[in-house]
Write an enzyme that holds these catalytic residues in place. Structure first.
Site, PDB file in Angstrom:
ATOM      1  N   LYS A 127       0.641  -1.086  -0.047  1.00 16.74           N
ATOM      2  CA  LYS A 127      -0.260  -0.449  -0.060  1.00 16.74           C
ATOM      3  C   LYS A 127       1.491   1.089  -0.362  1.00 16.74           C
ATOM      4  O   LYS A 127       1.927   1.454   0.518  1.00 16.74           O
ATOM      5  CB  LYS A 127      -0.748   0.368   0.874  1.00 16.74           C
ATOM      6  CG  LYS A 127      -1.895   1.162   1.322  1.00 16.74           C
ATOM      7  CD  LYS A 127      -3.100   0.955   2.430  1.00 16.74           C
ATOM      8  CE  LYS A 127      -3.609   2.567   2.867  1.00 16.74           C
ATOM      9  NZ  LYS A 127      -4.558   2.322   3.831  1.00 16.74           N
ATOM     10  N   GLY A 140      -0.653   7.970  -5.816  1.00 19.09           N
ATOM     11  CA  GLY A 140      -0.351   6.064  -5.689  1.00 19.09           C
ATOM     12  C   GLY A 140       0.266   6.228  -4.426  1.00 19.09           C
ATOM     13  O   GLY A 140       0.763   5.040  -4.306  1.00 19.09           O
ATOM     14  N   ARG A 190       0.750  -5.182   3.709  1.00 15.68           N
ATOM     15  CA  ARG A 190      -0.242  -5.690   4.097  1.00 15.68           C
ATOM     16  C   ARG A 190      -0.264  -7.488   3.934  1.00 15.68           C
ATOM     17  O   ARG A 190      -0.097  -7.678   2.174  1.00 15.68           O
ATOM     18  CB  ARG A 190      -1.677  -4.974   4.060  1.00 15.68           C
ATOM     19  CG  ARG A 190      -1.755  -3.702   3.748  1.00 15.68           C
ATOM     20  CD  ARG A 190      -3.176  -3.045   3.838  1.00 15.68           C
ATOM     21  NE  ARG A 190      -3.525  -3.237   2.670  1.00 15.68           N
ATOM     22  CZ  ARG A 190      -4.786  -2.121   1.877  1.00 15.68           C
ATOM     23  NH1 ARG A 190      -5.308  -1.466   3.411  1.00 15.68           N
ATOM     24  NH2 ARG A 190      -5.034  -2.253   1.268  1.00 15.68           N
ATOM     25  N   ASP A 266     -16.384  -0.796   0.284  1.00 14.42           N
ATOM     26  CA  ASP A 266     -15.443  -0.912  -0.997  1.00 14.42           C
ATOM     27  C   ASP A 266     -13.890  -0.887   0.259  1.00 14.42           C
ATOM     28  O   ASP A 266     -13.090  -1.627   0.600  1.00 14.42           O
ATOM     29  CB  ASP A 266     -14.688   0.062  -1.890  1.00 14.42           C
ATOM     30  CG  ASP A 266     -14.550   1.452  -1.009  1.00 14.42           C
ATOM     31  OD1 ASP A 266     -15.501   1.569  -0.449  1.00 14.42           O
ATOM     32  OD2 ASP A 266     -13.366   1.574  -0.899  1.00 14.42           O
ATOM     33  N   ASN A 267     -14.358  -1.148   1.096  1.00 14.59           N
ATOM     34  CA  ASN A 267     -13.348  -1.164   2.732  1.00 14.59           C
ATOM     35  C   ASN A 267     -13.763  -2.758   3.593  1.00 14.59           C
ATOM     36  O   ASN A 267     -13.994  -2.676   4.486  1.00 14.59           O
ATOM     37  CB  ASN A 267     -13.234  -0.070   3.958  1.00 14.59           C
ATOM     38  CG  ASN A 267     -12.564   0.828   3.131  1.00 14.59           C
ATOM     39  OD1 ASN A 267     -11.852   0.600   1.730  1.00 14.59           O
ATOM     40  ND2 ASN A 267     -12.725   1.993   3.296  1.00 14.59           N
TER      41      ASN A 267
END
Length: 503
Positions: A127, A140, A190, A266-267
């Site tokens: 990430k 990004g 992650r 989306d989480n």
């Protein structure tokens, strides 16, 4: 050393272990429409900020290699391991209750998956590894501040026994990006069996691409819920199981006072894991309406709203799966279990937190009056439950440190009398109850100010507090008397701390 993102050839005679990791990529077995293959964007002169030996052990990585140049380069994205084929996934979602359309991995790049100690696989994702086709207007990148917070909280939640993604390490760089101010960049590595989200299904549903929707559901069932494949309707069974897991996750969050802050679809993990640590927080001065995310002006994701939003998100997933389930009634039946599952798990966890071995008819009233006095006095959530274990079932004390948390002592005394009577009703033994309660009520949680102290030091290249917090939070239920100050009430300056979606 700063290197262009490159691939170490498989025939090299001197392949460092991190570069030779046996990556595969099960997600890439899906058609190309599900992702974009790309390489991370290198960071200049990366350095190691922290590593979790526990997370490393899950995939057989030797933490002793963490200081090596090859480890730092691989887990920053500066060098691509020989078996890795990086990609960014597409998904969509509802953000703050509003359909946001296509989202996707805007700064997260999946390196692939590794064999896990439990016999499964663990996906490894960077990430903050640079722009992707899904970055929209983003750069990004992730900043050191939020990367440290995610790293520490992922591992802290694992220590609390709450389902969560994990964090292998954080690497940093002096490269700067602008958020509210200029901040230095970082990458957090992650780990999760899968990063597939509710929004991954919504993406294909709202684009009316039901073939891809079915492919994704079949992939998830085959890889993560194989026991459901023989069900009469495996898609209904999938929704049923995900709803159950989500309800239980919400109960676990409430029980430790954890607030996610951005419960967008989306989480939300299709595996029922805590996913995407952004503006999270742990409850301190109790307020059921507390909002941990400064961006959430309407309080959609406040503490008291989390169970309801968990249910809302399950309904969003059910809508997306409706073409596969092919029955409104069956979909509603799968979703209909949420309230009962949450209530049962919440009840179980509250009984454990209060050291109650049996269930009695008036227990709900005891819980309600407890939360009422916590709310009225804005009592520290973690300290209240931890000190509660010292209260004696008889009227012979043990409650002074707990009583001192209350300004209005009379309300506490009245509730403590009810609680003692309830303990005597089941002949509770003080010593045995204390052991059980201390195993359910953590002494240490990742308070915002503790994370901020670690971040402030890390911004000056002192990572000692990151390592110390990580070690303390590995064993949150242990006394660790040498670290008592980490369990104290937060200092006055901590009340001014704010966290937002900016990361």
């Amino acid at each position: 050393m700063f290197m262009n993102a490159s691939v170490i050839p498989s025939g090299s005679d001197h392949i460092p272990d991190p570069v030779a990791l046996p990556f595969a990529n099960a997600f890439a077995e899906l058609p190309p429409a599900f992702f974009t293959r790309l390489q991370p964007t290198p960071l200049p002169q990366p350095y190691l900020v922290g590593i979790s030996a526990d997370a490393a052990a899950l995939v057989g990585i030797d933490p002793a290699t963490a200081g090596s140049e090859s480890f730092i380069d691989v887990f920053t994205g500066n060098v691509i391991a020989q078996h890795s084929k990086p990609l960014a996934a597409v998904y969509s979602g509802h953000q703050f209750g509003v359909w946001a359309g296509q989202l996707g991995d805007g700064r997260a790049i999946l390196l692939g998956d590794l064999p896990a100690r439990d016999g499964g696989r663990m996906e490894i994702q960077l990430k903050g590894a640079g722009q992707t086709p899904y970055s929209r207007m983003g750069d990004g990148r992730a900043v050191l501040r939020s990367s440290i917070r995610e790293f520490l909280c992922s591992e802290a939640m694992a220590g609390l026994g709450i389902p969560t993604t994990r964090a292998l390490c954080v690497t940093g760089s002096d490269q700067q990006v602008r958020r509210e101010t200029l901040e230095t960049t970082a990458v957090v590595t992650r780990m999760s069996p899968s990063f597939i989200r509710f929004g991954s299904f919504e993406h294909w549903y709202y684009n009316k691409r039901h073939d891809e929707l079915k492919l994704l559901a079949d992939n998830v069932i085959a890889n993560f819920y194989p026991e459901l494949s023989g069900a009469g309707n495996p898609y209904r069974a999938l929704l049923t199981e995900v709803t159950r897991r989500t309800a239980h996750l919400m109960a676990h969050w409430q029980a430790v006072g954890f607030m996610h802050g951005v419960m967008n679809t989306d989480n939300m993990s299709i595996l029922g894991l805590t996913l995407d640590y952004g503006p999270f927080g742990f409850m301190e001065a109790f307020d059921a309406r507390h909002i941990c995310n400064h961006t959430d002006q309407q309080g959609r994701y406040s503490y008291q709203m989390q169970p309801r939003i968990g249910q809302w998100n399950c309904f969003a997933l059910g809508q997306a799966l409706l073409p596969l389930i092919d029955s409104v009634e069956d979909t509603e039946a799968a979703l209909g279990q949420y309230e009962a599952e949450f209530a049962a798990k919440n009840d179980e966890l509250l009984h454990a937190k209060l050291g109650l071995a049996t269930r009695q008819a008036d227990d709900d009233k005891l819980f309600e009056s407890m939360f009422a006095i916590l709310q009225a006095g804005h009592v520290d959530f973690t300290l209240f439950f931890r000190r509660l274990s010292d209260l004696h079932a008889g009227d012979d004390g043990g409650d002074e440190p707990l009583r001192d948390l209350f300004i209005e002592r009379a309300s506490f005394d009245a509730w403590a009398g009810q609680y003692r009577a309830r303990l005597r009703q089941e002949n509770s033994v003080d010593a045995a109850r204390k052991l059980a309660m201390d195993a359910s009520n953590p002494k240490y949680v990742l308070r915002n100010y503790l994370a901020q102290v670690a971040i402030d030091k890390a911004q000056n290249k002192d990572f000692s507090e990151v390592a110390k917090l990580q070690e303390i939070l590995r064993r949150p239920f242990d006394e660790q008397p040498e670290h008592d100050k980490y369990a104290d009430l937060p200092p006055d300056w901590a009340s001014h701390l704010e966290v937002s979606c900016s990361s």
